[in-house]
Write an enzyme that holds these catalytic residues in place. Sequence first.
Site, PDB file in Angstrom:
ATOM      1  N   HIS A 172      29.231  74.802  27.787  1.00 47.90           N
ATOM      2  CA  HIS A 172      29.097  74.301  29.155  1.00 47.90           C
ATOM      3  C   HIS A 172      30.409  73.913  29.810  1.00 47.90           C
ATOM      4  O   HIS A 172      30.445  73.596  30.988  1.00 47.90           O
ATOM      5  CB  HIS A 172      28.141  73.100  29.200  1.00 47.90           C
ATOM      6  CG  HIS A 172      28.747  71.856  28.632  1.00 47.90           C
ATOM      7  ND1 HIS A 172      28.839  71.621  27.287  1.00 47.90           N
ATOM      8  CD2 HIS A 172      29.333  70.786  29.234  1.00 47.90           C
ATOM      9  CE1 HIS A 172      29.437  70.461  27.082  1.00 47.90           C
ATOM     10  NE2 HIS A 172      29.748  69.929  28.249  1.00 47.90           N
TER      11      HIS A 172
HETATM   12  C1  UD1 Z   1      28.801  66.686  32.425  1.00 50.26           C
HETATM   13  C2  UD1 Z   1      30.020  65.904  31.956  1.00 50.26           C
HETATM   14  C3  UD1 Z   1      30.496  66.445  30.611  1.00 50.26           C
HETATM   15  C4  UD1 Z   1      29.366  66.517  29.607  1.00 50.26           C
HETATM   16  C5  UD1 Z   1      28.233  67.321  30.205  1.00 50.26           C
HETATM   17  C6  UD1 Z   1      27.056  67.472  29.277  1.00 50.26           C
HETATM   18  C7  UD1 Z   1      31.556  65.045  33.688  1.00 50.26           C
HETATM   19  C8  UD1 Z   1      32.871  65.250  34.321  1.00 50.26           C
HETATM   20  N1  UD1 Z   1      31.135  66.037  32.882  1.00 50.26           N
HETATM   21  O1  UD1 Z   1      29.226  68.017  32.676  1.00 50.26           O
HETATM   22  O2  UD1 Z   1      31.505  65.622  30.110  1.00 50.26           O
HETATM   23  O3  UD1 Z   1      29.823  67.117  28.423  1.00 50.26           O
HETATM   24  O4  UD1 Z   1      27.819  66.664  31.416  1.00 50.26           O
HETATM   25  O5  UD1 Z   1      26.052  68.206  29.871  1.00 50.26           O
HETATM   26  O6  UD1 Z   1      30.928  64.030  33.916  1.00 50.26           O
HETATM   27  N2  UD1 Z   1      22.938  70.718  36.690  1.00 50.26           N
HETATM   28  C9  UD1 Z   1      21.586  70.940  36.846  1.00 50.26           C
HETATM   29  N3  UD1 Z   1      20.733  69.974  36.425  1.00 50.26           N
HETATM   30  C10 UD1 Z   1      21.146  68.802  35.875  1.00 50.26           C
HETATM   31  C11 UD1 Z   1      22.523  68.578  35.737  1.00 50.26           C
HETATM   32  C12 UD1 Z   1      23.405  69.526  36.134  1.00 50.26           C
HETATM   33  O7  UD1 Z   1      21.176  71.982  37.319  1.00 50.26           O
HETATM   34  O8  UD1 Z   1      20.285  67.965  35.510  1.00 50.26           O
HETATM   35  C13 UD1 Z   1      23.889  71.771  37.088  1.00 50.26           C
HETATM   36  C14 UD1 Z   1      24.330  71.629  38.519  1.00 50.26           C
HETATM   37  O9  UD1 Z   1      24.533  72.904  39.041  1.00 50.26           O
HETATM   38  C15 UD1 Z   1      25.670  70.951  38.413  1.00 50.26           C
HETATM   39  C16 UD1 Z   1      26.202  71.520  37.104  1.00 50.26           C
HETATM   40  O10 UD1 Z   1      25.047  71.684  36.275  1.00 50.26           O
HETATM   41  O11 UD1 Z   1      26.498  71.190  39.487  1.00 50.26           O
HETATM   42  C17 UD1 Z   1      27.196  70.645  36.414  1.00 50.26           C
HETATM   43  O12 UD1 Z   1      26.682  69.309  36.244  1.00 50.26           O
HETATM   44  P1  UD1 Z   1      27.717  68.058  36.189  1.00 50.26           P
HETATM   45  O13 UD1 Z   1      26.983  66.807  35.899  1.00 50.26           O
HETATM   46  O14 UD1 Z   1      28.592  68.088  37.388  1.00 50.26           O
HETATM   47  O15 UD1 Z   1      28.656  68.416  34.988  1.00 50.26           O
HETATM   48  P2  UD1 Z   1      28.319  69.008  33.548  1.00 50.26           P
HETATM   49  O16 UD1 Z   1      28.931  70.344  33.465  1.00 50.26           O
HETATM   50  O17 UD1 Z   1      26.880  68.862  33.192  1.00 50.26           O
END
Ligand code: UD1
Length: 364
Positions: A204
């Site tokens: 991820h």
């Molecule tokens: C976040 C954390 C990372 C952790 C990871 C575990 C930060 C900077 N990053 O990264 O350290 O290892 O979580 O998963 O805080 N999305 C969904 N549904 C959700 C959550 C996310 O669809 O419930 C999608 C969205 O398109 C979003 C993308 O995933 O934009 C990224 O989510 P985000 O929370 O920004 O960062 P992660 O890559 O999940």
Amino acid sequence: MKITIVAGARPNFMKIAPLYSELEKRGLPQLLLHTGQHYDKNMSKIFFDDLGLPEPDIFLGVGSGSHATQTASIMVKFEEVCLEVQPSIVVVVGDVNSTLACTIVAKKMNIPTAHVEAGLRSGDMEMPEEVNRILTDAVADILLTPSIDGNENLIREGRMEEDIFFVGNIMIDSLKYCLERSSENDIFEKLNIRKGEYGVLTLHRPSNVDNTTSMTSILDALFEIGKEIEIVFPMHPRTRKSMERMGLSNRLSEIPNIRLVEPLGYLEFISIVANSRVVLTDSGGLQEETTFLKIPCITLRDNTERPITVTGGTNKIVGNNTERILDAFNESIKEDYSDKGDLPLWDGGTAVRIAKIIQSYLGG
Ligand code: UD1
């Protein structure tokens, strides 16, 4: 006296659960706050259920966004909460945007702050989590480290010894608790896999999944590994979206023996990891879980903030080069890790140690 425990993203939930339960046992008043950084059922609710956590008392519902948008929106909403509930201490965990946002708010309101998983450093300032770690640890009052390298890093950065407490790895508390219950699920039948005969893959990190060159190089390695072993890949929503955007979804599904599945809950995931032959990942927590479980881990990153999993555990840091991944795979599946992974204070007693420190800080 009110202890406010903050969680926002998937890797936070297994870090707060044992502490929440220990503070409950001690009868200490607490508030459970979920920022809503992760919000899908599979990324959030299922973990609360698996870990025996109650519904959060407060849900900020911030959702996804750029780093600035997400961090700022958590800060604005958390400030309102702090004004209203006047926490006696705020406890943050890990290194996600929610961790940093709530630390800054609490500190500027002169509320004492404790950081669980303090002191970890990858040395890679391009990693958003590294920025979150350094800034959180610069201002938090109580620094609770999972391994002794964390203490050394904090001292080097000028923190005082009396603020740093080596408490061990709280994720192992959750892992031990859930291992006892994880055999009750039917994930092996559902995925049609046999214990000990498959690999688990998770990806991820933006540096891997948002970059076509890196991703193609990893897919090339997986194509070869899939000829040897089944690969279970619970796909993070970010990864699924990126693969579609980069036009790599077909290439992924053509990998021999790959099982593409939705993100799994904690109990199912722990079951498949504990019974796997090998794990390939770019996660931080999984490097620790595999070390404790003595399962070979191939980390698809150029560095780690958890070097103890390499020196004392089962982890190999290989980046995303196809040949290096394949070499590590071939070595790992032959290696015997039975004498590795028993690390100091990774013993299931971390929540108790943290609760004692917090209680005594609050004068209890
Ligand atoms: C976040 C954390 C990372 C952790 C990871 C575990 C930060 C900077 N990053 O990264 O350290 O290892 O979580 O998963 O805080 N999305 C969904 N549904 C959700 C959550 C996310 O669809 O419930 C999608 C969205 O398109 C979003 C993308 O995933 O934009 C990224 O989510 P985000 O929370 O920004 O960062 P992660 O890559 O999940």
